[in-house]
Design an enzyme around this catalytic site. Structure first.
Site, short mmCIF file in Angstrom:
data_model
loop_
_atom_site.label_atom_id
_atom_site.label_comp_id
_atom_site.label_asym_id
_atom_site.label_seq_id
_atom_site.Cartn_x
_atom_site.Cartn_y
_atom_site.Cartn_z
CB SER A 1 36.19 30.96 57.12
OG SER A 1 37.34 30.20 56.84
CE1 TYR B 1 39.38 35.45 56.47
CE2 TYR B 1 39.68 33.21 57.25
CZ TYR B 1 39.13 34.10 56.35
OH TYR B 1 38.33 33.63 55.33
N1 LIG Z 1 38.84 32.10 49.29
C1 LIG Z 1 38.78 31.30 50.32
O1 LIG Z 1 39.52 30.31 50.42
C2 LIG Z 1 37.76 31.52 51.43
C3 LIG Z 1 37.53 30.47 52.33
C4 LIG Z 1 36.60 30.66 53.35
C5 LIG Z 1 35.92 31.86 53.45
N2 LIG Z 1 36.17 32.86 52.56
C6 LIG Z 1 35.44 34.11 52.72
O2 LIG Z 1 34.68 34.34 51.55
C7 LIG Z 1 34.46 35.76 51.40
C8 LIG Z 1 34.80 36.16 49.98
O3 LIG Z 1 36.19 35.96 49.78
P1 LIG Z 1 36.84 35.63 48.36
O4 LIG Z 1 37.52 34.34 48.46
O5 LIG Z 1 35.85 35.83 47.28
O6 LIG Z 1 37.98 36.72 48.35
P2 LIG Z 1 38.22 37.95 47.40
O7 LIG Z 1 39.42 38.65 47.95
O8 LIG Z 1 38.22 37.50 45.99
O9 LIG Z 1 36.91 38.81 47.67
C9 LIG Z 1 36.70 39.57 48.84
C10 LIG Z 1 35.89 40.79 48.45
O10 LIG Z 1 35.70 41.60 49.62
C11 LIG Z 1 35.93 42.96 49.23
N3 LIG Z 1 36.35 43.73 50.41
C12 LIG Z 1 37.46 43.55 51.16
N4 LIG Z 1 37.52 44.47 52.14
C13 LIG Z 1 36.39 45.24 52.01
C14 LIG Z 1 35.87 46.36 52.73
N5 LIG Z 1 36.49 46.86 53.81
N6 LIG Z 1 34.69 46.89 52.30
C15 LIG Z 1 34.04 46.39 51.22
N7 LIG Z 1 34.49 45.34 50.50
C16 LIG Z 1 35.65 44.77 50.90
C17 LIG Z 1 37.03 42.88 48.19
O11 LIG Z 1 37.08 44.05 47.41
C18 LIG Z 1 36.62 41.64 47.40
O12 LIG Z 1 35.70 41.94 46.37
C19 LIG Z 1 35.33 36.43 52.48
O13 LIG Z 1 34.53 36.79 53.57
C20 LIG Z 1 36.31 35.33 52.86
O14 LIG Z 1 36.83 35.49 54.16
C21 LIG Z 1 37.07 32.70 51.53
#
Ligand SMILES: NC(=O)c1ccc[n+]([C@@H]2O[C@H](COP(=O)([O-])OP(=O)(O)OC[C@H]3O[C@@H](n4cnc5c(N)ncnc54)[C@H](O)[C@@H]3O)[C@@H](O)[C@H]2O)c1
Length: 250
Positions: free
Chosen positions: A129, A142
């Site tokens: 991130s 986080y």
């Molecule tokens: N959305 C943002 O702004 C953002 C920014 C930077 C980084 N990220 C990172 O991107 C990645 C994807 O996030 P996203 O935005 O698609 O969010 P999201 O919540 O839409 O997706 C996260 C996914 O992880 C799965 N998950 C959560 N805990 C889990 C576990 N213990 N075991 C298996 N699966 C699990 C959820 O079911 C979901 O499908 C994450 O690592 C997040 O930290 C997101």
């Protein structure tokens, strides 16, 4: 020609927090997109905190696909915020660190073993991130986990390099997924506004980025992932690729 194969593992439907993990409908939607695009998919519900479960799912999936693993996206993550470090409870810390750090460790450990066994090299891409590059107030667990997986990535890149396995991290700024598009992040970043709206949230972030956009789209992160996965990136390893419109430069 072999069809491109996808092995999807996601916790799905165990609902631990708001907005919660993917739902059964999300899972079915993801599955339904693969075959029309010419691929094949095996999808398994697994909690990445459960090492034995991750290993079993990957091994069983790979058997169905003939044993070769080329690209791994360690993407599962949860977001938690709202308290300064001095007020974060052990429960919250453990929940976040267990998924965002230990879950990535489990995925990289299993994938590394399977790629070594297959002997074809590979590319492991870990989603960190912008919070894996700079400090973020009120997002301590986080931010700590997202920095820690950079250390994990660098170590894995060193240890797996001799097997031609590359390991890199992605660093997106806010991506317009359900993780960020809900009231709680709006309140986090606009604490003085009583009922902040998405428009106010967008305006704030437009001002914070050298390229003035409210956020990036999932496709932007996917494009970066695809480039790290490709043969054109065959000597990219140990790298931190930002998808952040310049956000972390300030
Ligand atoms: N959305 C943002 O702004 C953002 C920014 C930077 C980084 N990220 C990172 O991107 C990645 C994807 O996030 P996203 O935005 O698609 O969010 P999201 O919540 O839409 O997706 C996260 C996914 O992880 C799965 N998950 C959560 N805990 C889990 C576990 N213990 N075991 C298996 N699966 C699990 C959820 O079911 C979901 O499908 C994450 O690592 C997040 O930290 C997101």
């Amino acid at each position: 020609m072999r069809k491109p194969s996808t092995l999807l593992i996601d916790v799905s439907t165990i609902g631990v927090r708001d907005p919660g993990p993917a739902t059964e409908a999300d899972l079915q939607e993801a599955i339904a997109q693969v075959e029309p695009a010419g691929g094949q998919i095996v999808a398994t519900k697994v909690d990445v905190r459960d090492y034995a479960g991750v290993e079993k799912a990957l091994r069983e999936g790979l058997e169905k696909f003939g044993g070769r693993l080329d690209v791994v996206s360690a993407n599962a993550g949860i977001f938690a915020f709202g308290a300064e470090l001095v007020d974060i409870t052990d429960t919250e810390w453990d929940e976040v660190v267990d998924t965002d750090l230990k879950g990535v460790f489990h995925t990289v450990k299993t994938a590394g073993k399977l790629m070594i066994e297959a002997g074809n090299g590979g590319s492991v891409i870990i989603t960190s991130s912008a919070a894996g590059i700079k400090g973020t107030q009120n997002v301590g667990a986080y931010t700590s986990a997202k920095h820690a997986i950079v250390g994990l990535m660098k170590t894995a890149a060193l240890e797996l390099g001799r097997h031609h396995i590359r390991v890199n991290t992605l660093h997106p700024t806010s991506v317009r997924t359900k993780m960020i598009l809900n009231d709680a992040p709006y309140k986090l970043f606009l604490p003085d506004v009583e009922n902040p709206t998405i428009e106010q949230f967008d305006d704030l972030f437009v001002q914070m980025r050298p390229i003035p956009v409210a956020g990036v789209e999932s496709e932007d992160v996917t494009n970066a992932l695809m480039s790290l996965a490709s043969d054109e990136a065959r000597y990219f390893t140990g790298a931190q690729l930002k998808v952040d419109a310049g956000f972390t430069l300030r």
